[in-house]
Write an enzyme that holds these catalytic residues in place. Sequence first.
Site, PDB file in Angstrom:
ATOM      1  N   ALA A   1      -1.957   5.460 -11.560  1.00 53.45           N
ATOM      2  CA  ALA A   1      -2.548   6.277 -10.500  1.00 53.45           C
ATOM      3  C   ALA A   1      -2.570   7.743 -10.896  1.00 53.45           C
ATOM      4  O   ALA A   1      -1.655   8.237 -11.555  1.00 53.45           O
ATOM      5  CB  ALA A   1      -1.756   6.103  -9.224  1.00 53.45           C
TER       6      ALA A   1
ATOM      7  N   SER B   1      -0.441   7.834  -5.972  1.00 53.99           N
ATOM      8  CA  SER B   1       0.404   6.667  -6.234  1.00 53.99           C
ATOM      9  C   SER B   1       1.284   6.299  -5.052  1.00 53.99           C
ATOM     10  O   SER B   1       1.905   7.169  -4.431  1.00 53.99           O
ATOM     11  CB  SER B   1       1.299   6.929  -7.443  1.00 53.99           C
ATOM     12  OG  SER B   1       2.253   5.882  -7.576  1.00 53.99           O
TER      13      SER B   1
ATOM     14  N   HIS C   1       3.985   4.839  -5.389  1.00 52.78           N
ATOM     15  CA  HIS C   1       5.363   5.059  -5.839  1.00 52.78           C
ATOM     16  C   HIS C   1       5.878   6.421  -5.375  1.00 52.78           C
ATOM     17  O   HIS C   1       7.068   6.617  -5.207  1.00 52.78           O
ATOM     18  CB  HIS C   1       5.460   4.936  -7.365  1.00 52.78           C
ATOM     19  CG  HIS C   1       5.396   3.512  -7.833  1.00 52.78           C
ATOM     20  ND1 HIS C   1       6.503   2.694  -7.865  1.00 52.78           N
ATOM     21  CD2 HIS C   1       4.362   2.749  -8.256  1.00 52.78           C
ATOM     22  CE1 HIS C   1       6.157   1.489  -8.314  1.00 52.78           C
ATOM     23  NE2 HIS C   1       4.858   1.498  -8.560  1.00 52.78           N
TER      24      HIS C   1
ATOM     25  N   ASP D   1       8.271  -1.694  -8.171  1.00 55.72           N
ATOM     26  CA  ASP D   1       7.914  -2.779  -9.080  1.00 55.72           C
ATOM     27  C   ASP D   1       9.171  -3.589  -9.325  1.00 55.72           C
ATOM     28  O   ASP D   1      10.218  -3.024  -9.652  1.00 55.72           O
ATOM     29  CB  ASP D   1       7.395  -2.212 -10.412  1.00 55.72           C
ATOM     30  CG  ASP D   1       6.148  -1.355 -10.224  1.00 55.72           C
ATOM     31  OD1 ASP D   1       5.383  -1.622  -9.286  1.00 55.72           O
ATOM     32  OD2 ASP D   1       5.954  -0.419 -11.025  1.00 55.72           O
TER      33      ASP D   1
ATOM     34  N   GLU E   1      -1.356  -7.116  -9.447  1.00 60.19           N
ATOM     35  CA  GLU E   1      -0.021  -6.677  -9.867  1.00 60.19           C
ATOM     36  C   GLU E   1       1.022  -7.451  -9.066  1.00 60.19           C
ATOM     37  O   GLU E   1       1.469  -6.989  -8.009  1.00 60.19           O
ATOM     38  CB  GLU E   1       0.157  -5.161  -9.622  1.00 60.19           C
ATOM     39  CG  GLU E   1      -0.704  -4.281 -10.517  1.00 60.19           C
ATOM     40  CD  GLU E   1      -0.276  -2.809 -10.486  1.00 60.19           C
ATOM     41  OE1 GLU E   1       0.694  -2.480  -9.776  1.00 60.19           O
ATOM     42  OE2 GLU E   1      -0.930  -2.003 -11.170  1.00 60.19           O
TER      43      GLU E   1
ATOM     44  N   HIS F   1       4.256  -5.432  -7.955  1.00 66.29           N
ATOM     45  CA  HIS F   1       4.244  -4.207  -7.147  1.00 66.29           C
ATOM     46  C   HIS F   1       4.267  -4.570  -5.651  1.00 66.29           C
ATOM     47  O   HIS F   1       3.291  -5.079  -5.119  1.00 66.29           O
ATOM     48  CB  HIS F   1       3.000  -3.372  -7.478  1.00 66.29           C
ATOM     49  CG  HIS F   1       2.872  -2.102  -6.687  1.00 66.29           C
ATOM     50  ND1 HIS F   1       3.060  -0.848  -7.232  1.00 66.29           N
ATOM     51  CD2 HIS F   1       2.588  -1.889  -5.367  1.00 66.29           C
ATOM     52  CE1 HIS F   1       2.882   0.084  -6.296  1.00 66.29           C
ATOM     53  NE2 HIS F   1       2.590  -0.521  -5.156  1.00 66.29           N
TER      54      HIS F   1
HETATM   55 ZN   LIG Z   1       3.906  -0.290  -9.027  1.00 66.34          ZN
END
Ligand SMILES: [Zn+2]
Length: 253
Positions: free
Chosen positions: A155, A160, A162, A169, A216, A219
């Site tokens: 990202a 992001s 995160h 993750d 993903e 995630h």
């Molecule tokens: Zn991630």
Amino acid sequence: MRKKYIIGSILVALMVGAGYFIFFFNSKAPEAQVYHPSTKPAEQQNTPNVSTPKPKTFNKKLYSLDDPASIWVVANKTRPLQPKSYAPSDLVSVGNGQRMRAEAATALKQLFASAKTAGYTLKSLSGYRSYGTQVSVYNNEVKTYGQAVADSESARPGTSEHQTGLAIDVGGGGCGIEDCFGNTAAGKWLANNAYQHGFIIRYPQGKTSITGYRYEPWHIRYIGAALATEMHNTNVQTLEEFFNLPAAPSYTN
Ligand SMILES: [Zn+2]
């Protein structure tokens, strides 16, 4: 002695009788007060309760989708965090040197415990990443693979999940942040059960044109159990679809 007993018995009988008399004539609905399920006629026992109120429709406006501190914030390639440099104030450790916001961390702990009970060990691999960290991760990707590849895998700073402290993750079953995780029993368990603890697989298979990210399986994003359960029950996989937001397949500039 015998006479006394008889008189005593009559008195007791009279008192009991009087008690019943008073009870039945003073009770407005004696059958309701002396209710015994076993004596209720079968057809009454099986009658559905028609007065049960319908469940309330889910309130999609309960939390902000824009406030970066909201557990429902939607950050994607067309919805950067406002401000882009946002940093949460309640980060706590989730093990393995990773951090998340307190509420998400508590839920993650419960998720991992639940996984353990089912026989799977999940690990925290990459949780909160600051704006500054994301700047170096992204710039490194651009330098190594070019912007197109960087944009497809990492990202841009400020977009992001995160950075919200609500995403992490995870790995397990012999796989880390790798495609193979989705095929492990641990990964499958996670996909099926994460919602119970308020998490979703944020970038599901087949939704790249909506989320802007390839599948993903590692995630997960904390959104709270109420929303996660509603999405599960209504079979809506992405936040963009659930909240009728525009698809965010790529950066616009
Ligand atoms: Zn991630």
